[in-house]
Design an enzyme around this catalytic site. Structure first.
Site, PDB file in Angstrom:
ATOM      1  N   SER A 146      52.454   4.811  50.380  1.00  0.00           N
ATOM      2  CA  SER A 146      52.930   3.635  49.661  1.00  0.00           C
ATOM      3  C   SER A 146      54.233   3.959  48.944  1.00  0.00           C
ATOM      4  O   SER A 146      54.293   4.863  48.094  1.00  0.00           O
ATOM      5  CB  SER A 146      51.894   3.192  48.632  1.00  0.00           C
ATOM      6  OG  SER A 146      52.506   2.279  47.736  1.00  0.00           O
ATOM      7  N   HIS A 158      53.831   1.942  53.751  1.00  0.00           N
ATOM      8  CA  HIS A 158      53.090   0.855  53.101  1.00  0.00           C
ATOM      9  C   HIS A 158      53.980   0.247  52.016  1.00  0.00           C
ATOM     10  O   HIS A 158      54.447   0.947  51.111  1.00  0.00           O
ATOM     11  CB  HIS A 158      51.817   1.444  52.500  1.00  0.00           C
ATOM     12  CG  HIS A 158      50.895   0.467  51.857  1.00  0.00           C
ATOM     13  ND1 HIS A 158      49.918  -0.219  52.546  1.00  0.00           N
ATOM     14  CD2 HIS A 158      50.771   0.093  50.559  1.00  0.00           C
ATOM     15  CE1 HIS A 158      49.229  -0.977  51.697  1.00  0.00           C
ATOM     16  NE2 HIS A 158      49.739  -0.817  50.481  1.00  0.00           N
ATOM     17  N   ASP A 208      54.209  -2.483  49.063  1.00  0.00           N
ATOM     18  CA  ASP A 208      53.403  -3.316  48.166  1.00  0.00           C
ATOM     19  C   ASP A 208      54.255  -4.436  47.590  1.00  0.00           C
ATOM     20  O   ASP A 208      55.118  -4.204  46.740  1.00  0.00           O
ATOM     21  CB  ASP A 208      52.843  -2.452  47.024  1.00  0.00           C
ATOM     22  CG  ASP A 208      51.742  -1.529  47.510  1.00  0.00           C
ATOM     23  OD1 ASP A 208      50.754  -2.031  48.080  1.00  0.00           O
ATOM     24  OD2 ASP A 208      51.878  -0.295  47.330  1.00  0.00           O
ATOM     25  N   MET A 211      54.361  -7.562  45.280  1.00  0.00           N
ATOM     26  CA  MET A 211      53.605  -8.138  44.155  1.00  0.00           C
ATOM     27  C   MET A 211      54.464  -9.225  43.503  1.00  0.00           C
ATOM     28  O   MET A 211      55.678  -9.047  43.342  1.00  0.00           O
ATOM     29  CB  MET A 211      53.285  -7.064  43.116  1.00  0.00           C
ATOM     30  CG  MET A 211      52.529  -5.867  43.674  1.00  0.00           C
ATOM     31  SD  MET A 211      52.021  -4.761  42.348  1.00  0.00           S
ATOM     32  CE  MET A 211      51.444  -3.337  43.301  1.00  0.00           C
ATOM     33  N   HIS A 268      51.715  -5.015  52.382  1.00  0.00           N
ATOM     34  CA  HIS A 268      50.506  -5.412  51.652  1.00  0.00           C
ATOM     35  C   HIS A 268      50.929  -6.459  50.632  1.00  0.00           C
ATOM     36  O   HIS A 268      51.544  -6.136  49.619  1.00  0.00           O
ATOM     37  CB  HIS A 268      49.911  -4.158  50.972  1.00  0.00           C
ATOM     38  CG  HIS A 268      48.739  -4.441  50.088  1.00  0.00           C
ATOM     39  ND1 HIS A 268      48.273  -3.515  49.176  1.00  0.00           N
ATOM     40  CD2 HIS A 268      47.933  -5.528  49.981  1.00  0.00           C
ATOM     41  CE1 HIS A 268      47.225  -4.034  48.533  1.00  0.00           C
ATOM     42  NE2 HIS A 268      47.005  -5.248  48.997  1.00  0.00           N
ATOM     43  N   MET A 292      50.407  -8.791  47.790  1.00  0.00           N
ATOM     44  CA  MET A 292      49.573  -9.159  46.638  1.00  0.00           C
ATOM     45  C   MET A 292      50.251 -10.344  45.972  1.00  0.00           C
ATOM     46  O   MET A 292      50.909 -10.229  44.930  1.00  0.00           O
ATOM     47  CB  MET A 292      49.437  -7.956  45.690  1.00  0.00           C
ATOM     48  CG  MET A 292      48.485  -6.900  46.248  1.00  0.00           C
ATOM     49  SD  MET A 292      48.730  -5.283  45.510  1.00  0.00           S
ATOM     50  CE  MET A 292      50.080  -4.675  46.516  1.00  0.00           C
ATOM     51  N   MET A 322      40.222  -2.461  49.159  1.00  0.00           N
ATOM     52  CA  MET A 322      40.915  -1.892  47.994  1.00  0.00           C
ATOM     53  C   MET A 322      39.993  -0.929  47.254  1.00  0.00           C
ATOM     54  O   MET A 322      38.838  -1.257  46.969  1.00  0.00           O
ATOM     55  CB  MET A 322      41.352  -3.000  47.030  1.00  0.00           C
ATOM     56  CG  MET A 322      42.466  -3.912  47.527  1.00  0.00           C
ATOM     57  SD  MET A 322      44.008  -3.076  47.925  1.00  0.00           S
ATOM     58  CE  MET A 322      44.438  -2.304  46.374  1.00  0.00           C
ATOM     59  N   GLY A 351      47.558  -3.935  41.811  1.00  0.00           N
ATOM     60  CA  GLY A 351      48.571  -4.196  40.792  1.00  0.00           C
ATOM     61  C   GLY A 351      49.411  -2.987  40.419  1.00  0.00           C
ATOM     62  O   GLY A 351      50.577  -3.139  40.090  1.00  0.00           O
ATOM     63  N   PHE A 352      48.811  -1.804  40.479  1.00  0.00           N
ATOM     64  CA  PHE A 352      49.550  -0.626  40.011  1.00  0.00           C
ATOM     65  C   PHE A 352      49.175   0.602  40.837  1.00  0.00           C
ATOM     66  O   PHE A 352      48.029   0.735  41.270  1.00  0.00           O
ATOM     67  CB  PHE A 352      49.234  -0.354  38.535  1.00  0.00           C
ATOM     68  CG  PHE A 352      49.624  -1.499  37.651  1.00  0.00           C
ATOM     69  CD1 PHE A 352      50.930  -1.611  37.166  1.00  0.00           C
ATOM     70  CD2 PHE A 352      48.714  -2.495  37.353  1.00  0.00           C
ATOM     71  CE1 PHE A 352      51.299  -2.704  36.386  1.00  0.00           C
ATOM     72  CE2 PHE A 352      49.071  -3.587  36.567  1.00  0.00           C
ATOM     73  CZ  PHE A 352      50.370  -3.690  36.079  1.00  0.00           C
ATOM     74  N   GLY A 353      50.154   1.507  40.993  1.00  0.00           N
ATOM     75  CA  GLY A 353      49.872   2.800  41.597  1.00  0.00           C
ATOM     76  C   GLY A 353      49.297   3.747  40.553  1.00  0.00           C
ATOM     77  O   GLY A 353      49.277   3.440  39.353  1.00  0.00           O
ATOM     78  N   ASP A 379      43.014   1.717  50.226  1.00  0.00           N
ATOM     79  CA  ASP A 379      44.254   1.733  49.444  1.00  0.00           C
ATOM     80  C   ASP A 379      43.910   1.814  47.961  1.00  0.00           C
ATOM     81  O   ASP A 379      43.237   0.927  47.424  1.00  0.00           O
ATOM     82  CB  ASP A 379      45.048   0.450  49.738  1.00  0.00           C
ATOM     83  CG  ASP A 379      46.366   0.377  48.980  1.00  0.00           C
ATOM     84  OD1 ASP A 379      46.781   1.398  48.393  1.00  0.00           O
ATOM     85  OD2 ASP A 379      46.971  -0.709  48.977  1.00  0.00           O
ATOM     86  N   GLY A 380      44.404   2.883  47.329  1.00  0.00           N
ATOM     87  CA  GLY A 380      44.239   3.041  45.887  1.00  0.00           C
ATOM     88  C   GLY A 380      43.535   4.332  45.535  1.00  0.00           C
ATOM     89  O   GLY A 380      42.367   4.520  45.871  1.00  0.00           O
ATOM     90  N   GLY A 381      44.273   5.239  44.903  1.00  0.00           N
ATOM     91  CA  GLY A 381      43.673   6.490  44.457  1.00  0.00           C
ATOM     92  C   GLY A 381      43.289   7.440  45.582  1.00  0.00           C
ATOM     93  O   GLY A 381      42.496   8.358  45.375  1.00  0.00           O
ATOM     94  N   SER A 400      50.913   7.820  44.998  1.00  0.00           N
ATOM     95  CA  SER A 400      51.224   8.930  44.094  1.00  0.00           C
ATOM     96  C   SER A 400      50.896  10.289  44.721  1.00  0.00           C
ATOM     97  O   SER A 400      51.585  11.276  44.455  1.00  0.00           O
ATOM     98  CB  SER A 400      50.486   8.743  42.763  1.00  0.00           C
ATOM     99  OG  SER A 400      49.169   8.301  42.956  1.00  0.00           O
TER     100      SER A 400
HETATM  101  O1  LIG Z   1      48.251  -1.625  46.566  1.00  0.00           O
HETATM  102  C1  LIG Z   1      48.467  -0.767  45.743  1.00  0.00           C
HETATM  103  C2  LIG Z   1      48.226  -1.064  44.295  1.00  0.00           C
HETATM  104  O2  LIG Z   1      47.816  -2.364  44.141  1.00  0.00           O
HETATM  105  C3  LIG Z   1      49.045   0.561  46.153  1.00  0.00           C
HETATM  106  O3  LIG Z   1      49.219   0.569  47.559  1.00  0.00           O
HETATM  107  C4  LIG Z   1      48.202   1.744  45.747  1.00  0.00           C
HETATM  108  O4  LIG Z   1      47.801   1.712  44.440  1.00  0.00           O
HETATM  109  C5  LIG Z   1      48.887   3.047  46.108  1.00  0.00           C
HETATM  110  O5  LIG Z   1      49.125   3.858  45.021  1.00  0.00           O
HETATM  111  P1  LIG Z   1      48.208   5.132  44.648  1.00  0.00           P
HETATM  112  O6  LIG Z   1      47.939   5.894  45.916  1.00  0.00           O
HETATM  113  O7  LIG Z   1      49.025   5.853  43.668  1.00  0.00           O
HETATM  114  O8  LIG Z   1      46.926   4.578  44.082  1.00  0.00           O
HETATM  115 FE   LIG Z   2      48.883  -1.400  48.622  1.00  0.00          FE
END
Ligand SMILES: O=C(CO)[C@H](O)[C@H](O)COP(=O)(O)O
Ligand SMILES: [Fe+2]
Length: 220
Positions: free
Chosen positions: A6, A29, A31, A33, A62, A64, A133, A138-140, A171-173, A194
């Site tokens: 991302s 990827h 994002d 928003m 993606h 959002m 998800m 909303g946030f990385g 996707d996420g963490g 990240s």
């Molecule tokens: O859609 C997303 C947040 O809404 C991002 O794609 C996702 O959070 C990627 O960041 P990380 O890998 O740092 O969590």
């Molecule tokens: Fe995403």
């Protein structure tokens, strides 16, 4: 097993070189928003159009955003190779997926952590990918939600029953610590922001994540 870093965690002032840094990944990827569907604002179609001109790998957009029925087709028409909308925001997800495919994109549908999968299973034949998800969008940089793994397994099972070639994305963490449980649950496309752009070498992080996923995959 595919890795989709991302660019949310990349340097927004140098996106071309940040894309070049992950040219060994399968997708980039992106994002999008809109400050309405999620409480954050990133980038939109004009930037995606610019990225499509320079990216060495295809874009996995993606969205959002509110009203994807209206806005998502523009990303497919611009040439984005994969476009994912949120089912919570879509008025007519079936028609939207068909429109995305007709414009030449892979059609993806995302579900937030609080959204159940079962009501949407009948949409599978219209889809190329389901995004589960593993953080609130909303946030990385947020913590991985392991409690979403049963949903990943449910989607994988539905894909098996459906018989199509449909990808299951998380996707996420997602990181070296969490990717194996995602692969065990049945995911085959892994978004990591990240964990890739925060690493010393983004390319090495991509290779490491892919190797970990491949050693745990369901084999499809
Ligand atoms: O859609 C997303 C947040 O809404 C991002 O794609 C996702 O959070 C990627 O960041 P990380 O890998 O740092 O969590
Ligand atoms: Fe995403």
């Amino acid at each position: 097993m595919q890795i989709s870093p991302s660019i949310l965690s990349a340097d927004f002032a140098n996106l071309q070189s940040e894309l070049d840094a992950i040219s060994n990944a399968d997708w980039a990827h992106v994002d999008v928003m809109d400050n309405h569907f999620v409480p954050n604002l990133t980038l939109g179609l004009p930037i995606v159009e610019a990225l499509l001109k320079v990216s060495p790998i295809p874009l996995d957009c993606h969205l959002m955003i509110e009203d994807p029925d209206r806005w998502a087709p523009g990303y497919a028409e611009a040439g984005a190779q994969s476009v994912t909308f949120h089912v919570e925001a879509a008025r007519d997800p079936r028609a939207l997926a068909r429109t995305l495919r007709a414009a030449g994109a892979r059609a993806g549908m995302a579900v937030k952590p609080g959204t159940a999968w079962a009501p949407y299973e009948e949409l599978l034949p219209e889809l190329d990918m389901v995004l589960v998800m593993t953080v609130e969008p909303g946030f990385g940089g947020q913590s991985f939600m392991a409690d979403q793994m049963p949903k990943v397994a449910q989607v994988r099972e539905a894909v098996r029953r459906n018989g199509g070639e449909i990808w299951v994305q998380v996707d996420g963490g997602v990181s070296a610590k969490t990717i194996e449980q995602c692969a065990d649950a049945g995911a085959d496309v892994f978004v990591a922001g990240s964990a890739v752009y925060g690493a010393e070498s983004a390319a090495a992080a991509v290779d490491e994540l892919r190797a970990l996923a491949e050693s745990h995959g369901h084999g499809s």
